[in-house]
Design a protein around this motif. Sequence first.
Motif, short mmCIF file in Angstrom:
data_model
loop_
_atom_site.label_atom_id
_atom_site.label_comp_id
_atom_site.label_asym_id
_atom_site.label_seq_id
_atom_site.Cartn_x
_atom_site.Cartn_y
_atom_site.Cartn_z
N ARG A 241 1.06 -1.41 -0.27
CA ARG A 241 0.17 -0.11 0.20
C ARG A 241 0.84 0.72 -0.29
O ARG A 241 0.79 2.30 -0.26
CB ARG A 241 -1.55 -0.09 0.77
N THR B 172 -5.73 6.38 -3.27
CA THR B 172 -5.26 6.46 -1.67
C THR B 172 -6.33 5.46 -1.22
O THR B 172 -5.67 4.15 -0.17
CB THR B 172 -4.41 7.06 -1.69
N ASP C 231 1.47 2.34 -4.10
CA ASP C 231 0.78 2.22 -3.92
C ASP C 231 0.39 4.02 -3.74
O ASP C 231 0.41 4.61 -4.90
CB ASP C 231 -0.92 1.79 -3.78
N ARG C 232 0.38 4.41 -2.54
CA ARG C 232 0.29 5.66 -2.35
C ARG C 232 1.00 6.48 -2.95
O ARG C 232 1.03 7.85 -3.26
CB ARG C 232 0.72 6.08 -1.10
#
Length: 422
Positions: free
Chosen positions: A146, A288, A149-150
């Motif tokens: 994650r 996000t 991804d952010r």
Amino acid sequence: MPAPAVPPAAGPAASAPAVPGRLPAVLLMAGSCLPVLGAVLIAPVLPRMQDHFGGVPGSAALVPVVLTVPALSLALLAPFAGVVVDRLGRKRLLVVATSLYALFGTAPLWLDSLHAILISRVLVGVAEAAVMTACTTLIGDYYSGRVRDRYLALQTMSASASATLFFVLGGALGAAGWRAPFWLYALGLLLAPVMARALPAPAPSGAATVPADAATARADAATGPRPFPVRRMAGISLLTFFGAIVFYTVPVEMSYLLDDLDVTSTGAIGAVTAAASAATVAGSVAFTRLTGSPRRRLPALLLLCAAGFLLMAIADSVPLLITGAVVNCVGTGMLLPSLLTLAMSRLDFADRGRGTGLWTAAFFLGEFACPLVLLGGKGALGDLASAVGLLGLATVLVSAALLALTRRAPAAAQPLPAPEQP
């Protein structure tokens, strides 16, 4: 095997490198904005540049190419930049390319030949290809799960916001003459030494890239490097090409659609463009907070983009056109990082530079093709709104095809999520 891909010694530190601090992230976001600067910075001064070179044969066609040729150069050379990234190292190439970007970008300040300026702009595109590929690859190297991804979403947000900022700066500097905006390319000379000092050397992480034991390492050395996963990247590259056409339709064509509705005020056009840009940033922020596989959400995101196109196609008033543009841009703000995270999830450390280069090439080829596709649609259907509507219908069909493929794909074929870094 290339030096950057050689696995480190076994042990906890080898499989879980420390996450870099904030400064490396800021530098990578800033580097990712440099190709955007090349795309929009000199747009406001093109008329002045046209006047200056009015006596040069073919200047009516050559001057606009000064703006667009870096994007074409970037698209054609990004795959080769990816190969260099994997062979020579991400950080080294980024520092060198950022320095060359400043050198080639500021060349029009002292060049008097239009053809020489065009050559310098081609070289700017070469540097941009290396910068963009290296920045995106390093994001994939430094972060996972994650967190990655952010940061990929933040990369999209930074590029979208900087486009508006650079357009305003280009217009303000252009008041001092058509050469003045080219001074902003000197930012590369400020960034390069800080990158050289602050960016840590990337290392492979995760079980997919670190051999389990010495016997595995010896087997890899004996058989040589495995081939690049072309088939794995072909589909996502084609989808990214189409996604880039979807992404750039509103920024490229909005002023023409407004003109068809008798809106000619540059202030009004600028306000609508800013609203669309803000919607793209909002979509990136929403990304996000999304969960689940990017592959499974792509059909819904494309459907949202298509709904915006169809609203724009039937719009007979400015408020409805703006509504369609905002709906579309919220979708594209989530679409772009979804495509990029899906591509990253399919790449190991040793392939990440080449894979990112292919993805970057597909995206910028789509940017270059966007106005040509819509021009062809306008010629066939008679007006731009109908061409946008046709693109909306094509987006619906792509969404339906992806939904069918996602449902048929076995669970084992889905890419595994990368582990969260500490």
